[in-house]
Design an enzyme around this catalytic site. Structure first.
Site, PDB file in Angstrom:
ATOM      1  N   GLY A 146      26.060  19.156   7.287  1.00 10.21           N
ATOM      2  CA  GLY A 146      27.074  18.197   7.721  1.00 10.21           C
ATOM      3  C   GLY A 146      26.808  17.716   9.135  1.00 10.21           C
ATOM      4  O   GLY A 146      26.265  18.440   9.959  1.00 10.21           O
ATOM      5  N   LYS A 165      27.825  25.846  13.168  1.00  2.00           N
ATOM      6  CA  LYS A 165      28.131  24.564  13.789  1.00  2.00           C
ATOM      7  C   LYS A 165      27.451  24.515  15.141  1.00  2.00           C
ATOM      8  O   LYS A 165      27.686  25.365  15.990  1.00  2.00           O
ATOM      9  CB  LYS A 165      29.638  24.436  13.967  1.00  2.00           C
ATOM     10  CG  LYS A 165      30.181  23.143  13.428  1.00  2.00           C
ATOM     11  CD  LYS A 165      31.677  23.096  13.577  1.00  2.00           C
ATOM     12  CE  LYS A 165      32.302  22.598  12.290  1.00  2.00           C
ATOM     13  NZ  LYS A 165      33.702  22.245  12.433  1.00  2.00           N
ATOM     14  N   VAL A 202      26.314  20.722  11.437  1.00  2.00           N
ATOM     15  CA  VAL A 202      26.561  21.973  10.730  1.00  2.00           C
ATOM     16  C   VAL A 202      25.338  22.344   9.891  1.00  2.00           C
ATOM     17  O   VAL A 202      24.827  21.529   9.124  1.00  2.00           O
ATOM     18  CB  VAL A 202      27.783  21.879   9.802  1.00  2.00           C
ATOM     19  CG1 VAL A 202      28.124  23.255   9.245  1.00  2.00           C
ATOM     20  CG2 VAL A 202      28.980  21.298  10.533  1.00  2.00           C
ATOM     21  N   ASP A 251      42.696  16.481   8.574  1.00  2.00           N
ATOM     22  CA  ASP A 251      41.636  15.894   7.761  1.00  2.00           C
ATOM     23  C   ASP A 251      41.490  16.642   6.439  1.00  2.00           C
ATOM     24  O   ASP A 251      40.382  16.940   6.012  1.00  2.00           O
ATOM     25  CB  ASP A 251      40.322  15.933   8.557  1.00  2.00           C
ATOM     26  CG  ASP A 251      39.262  15.029   7.960  1.00  2.00           C
ATOM     27  OD1 ASP A 251      39.627  14.129   7.176  1.00  2.00           O
ATOM     28  OD2 ASP A 251      38.084  15.231   8.257  1.00  2.00           O
ATOM     29  N   TYR A 305      31.234  15.889  16.716  1.00  2.00           N
ATOM     30  CA  TYR A 305      31.210  17.050  17.614  1.00  2.00           C
ATOM     31  C   TYR A 305      29.862  17.756  17.612  1.00  2.00           C
ATOM     32  O   TYR A 305      29.508  18.457  18.539  1.00  2.00           O
ATOM     33  CB  TYR A 305      32.267  18.038  17.138  1.00  2.00           C
ATOM     34  CG  TYR A 305      32.230  18.179  15.635  1.00  2.00           C
ATOM     35  CD1 TYR A 305      31.340  19.069  15.044  1.00  2.00           C
ATOM     36  CD2 TYR A 305      33.014  17.369  14.816  1.00  2.00           C
ATOM     37  CE1 TYR A 305      31.247  19.147  13.671  1.00  2.00           C
ATOM     38  CE2 TYR A 305      32.928  17.457  13.434  1.00  2.00           C
ATOM     39  CZ  TYR A 305      32.044  18.345  12.874  1.00  2.00           C
ATOM     40  OH  TYR A 305      31.933  18.409  11.514  1.00  2.00           O
TER      41      TYR A 305
END
Lengths: 185, 319
Positions: B11, B33, B18, B128, B15
């Site tokens: 992902g 992350k 991942v 989200d 920010y």
């Protein structure tokens, strides 16, 4: 502008519906409080001179100064000192380096205000009150990370404020107190 | 970082990135992350401090566990999460029949709401929630809320937040209408949309554009007005010239759903966020009370049943 939004006045409404202050959460707060205290022998070591009490006093003095300069709230002060004491109880600062305590005080205050205050000055600008040493941004950041990892990122302790609501409600015969008196954290 | 091995990217967000990863000491598969480095003058960003310090103390079966935070001398740093490879989106496709079972849907909804309530209780909004952010552990029969990349710690008074946060279709109307302040109610709306999706496999409010999406919501839930939602007409994106839709009867959209379920769904999809049901109240809703004897014979679920027996007296709904 918010005035137009209609739900401004009751915007905390969905929040006060939460089971914030049940007996269960009270016990979990008591449990949690223990996870955010300095190590047991901290006070003894401070008294016996094993840890440098003056260093702590100087660090606190500076924190009060910067805190007053920016008129931060009481919780920021509480959090800074909590971080400072917890850090000192597990981490040996180099004794010959007096700047280390200043850097630690700065990092603790910086973390506390970032967590707690709505208007936060640039971290480098926190260095007010004529400190003996002034640090660069990247040094402060490094120290912040050292503090964060030493405290295992557990930097949201239960504070006396957390308990106020509970006891307020208790002395009010368990009646819901008006949301206006809800205190953050 | 010696403890972990970085695997393929799973992902990418605003920010950071991942990765799938492996804990070399325990052989546990994890999600890693990796954060972009940040501006020097300001130290560690406050959003990051808030997010991690919140998540690290969240212990709930329905929330993905943050296992570790690691930073290195180059100021790169990583958050390690537990990793599950099945999400609700995939689950609905792969286990088509199981996932349509009435009881399964109820059970999953109960778990999602439990996780959401825990977040809200700890003053975290997810903001989200979508089916692909709900991970499923089939062995343990547990649903876990993941991906707090957009999550946000909230305070009294609530601050203004960025408007573009929830993936379209699960987005609450107050966000679509551009309200600068919103509450935990945005998560409840998303859970309502997920509920609807599980029931029919269709997105109840699918629209190609934001206006299309709003029109779709209004056409089913009714066009909000100052009476049903004070202040709504002065929100920045309140569309001019939309017809005055009347609320549809949700029963017609979900013919197989029991009446209590329809009622809960309509409370979760209440347009006015101040009147929308909270996760806490939703969990006490009649939909989750087990009917005595009646459903006993129903096919045994693959998962244990957490839903409480119906109490003799209904819980007092008022807090």
């Amino acid at each position: 502008y918010n005035q137009k939004l209609g739900f401004k006045d009751d915007r905390s409404e969905p929040l006060i519906d939460l089971p914030l202050q049940t007996e269960e959460s009270f016990y979990s707060m008591v449990e949690r409080e223990r996870e955010h205290l300095p190590k047991n022998d901290y006070l003894k070591r401070l008294r016996s001179g094993d840890l440098n009490l003056d260093l702590r006093r100087e660090a606190l003095d500076w924190i009060w100064k910067a805190h007053a300069h920016y008129s931060f709230g009481p919780l920021s002060a509480y959090l800074s000192v909590n971080y400072l004491d917890r850090f000192l109880s597990v981490y040996e600062l180099p004794r010959d380096k007096t700047w280390a305590a200043q850097l630690l005080a700065l990092a603790c205050l910086s973390l506390a205000v970032k967590l707690e205050e709505t208007a936060v000055p640039l971290t480098v600008n926190l260095q007010v009150g004529e400190p003996k040493f002034v640090f660069e941004g990247k040094t402060i950041r490094r120290m912040e990370l050292v503090v964060l990892s030493t405290l295992k990122w557990k930097i949201q302790p239960c504070t006396p404020w957390s308990f106020i609501d509970y006891f307020l409600r208790k002395i009010n015969d368990d009646h819901q107190i008006p949301s206006g008196s809800l205190i953050t954290r | 970082m010696e403890k972990y091995k970085l695997g393929k990217v799973i992902g990418i967000g605003a920010y950071g990135i991942v990765h799938r990863g492996l804990n070399l000491e325990t052989n546990q598969i994890v999600a890693i992350k990796r954060f972009y480095t940040f501006d020097c003058k300001n130290g560690v960003p406050y959003t990051t401090i808030q997010e991690i310090s919140m998540l690290i103390e969240m212990y709930h079966i329905n929330i993905v566990k943050l296992l570790d935070v690691i930073s290195n001398t180059k100021n790169e740093w990583y958050i390690i999460f537990e990793y599950l490879d099945l999400d609700l989106e995939k689950y609905m496709v792969t286990y088509l029949k199981d996932s349509m079972e009435k009881h399964t849907i109820k059970y999953i909804m109960h778990q999602i709401l439990s996780g959401v309530m825990y977040c809200h209780k700890h003053r975290i909004m997810h903001r989200d929630l979508t089916p692909d952010k709900l991970l499923i552990d089939l062995n343990a029969s547990v649903v876990k809320i993941a991906d707090f990349g957009m999550a946000r710690a909230f305070d009294f008074p609530l601050r203004a937040y960025s408007p573009e946060v929830v993936t379209t279709w699960y987005r609450a109307p107050e966000i679509l209408l551009g309200s600068p302040v919103y509450t935990t109610a945005v998560d409840v709306w998303s859970v309502g949309c997920i509920f609807a999706k599980m029931l029919t496999r269709q997105n109840l409010f699918a629209g190609a554009s934001k206006n299309e999406h709003l029109r779709k919501i209004f056409s089913i839930m009714g066009t909000p007005n100052e009476r049903t939602w004070p202040g709504v007409t002065s929100l920045p994106y309140y569309p001019a010239g939309l017809p005055e839709y009347y609320p549809e009867n949700l029963e017609e959209f979900f013919p197989d759903l029991e009446p209590a379920g329809v009622d809960l769904l309509s409370e979760m999809l209440c347009m006015n966020p101040a009147r929308r049901i909270s996760a806490h109240r939703a969990l006490q809703h009649a939909y989750f009370k087990k009917k005595k004897r009646k459903e006993k014979k129903e096919k045994k679920m693959m998962i244990l049943d957490p839903i409480e027996e119906e109490k003799e007296e209904e819980d007092d709904d008022d807090p």
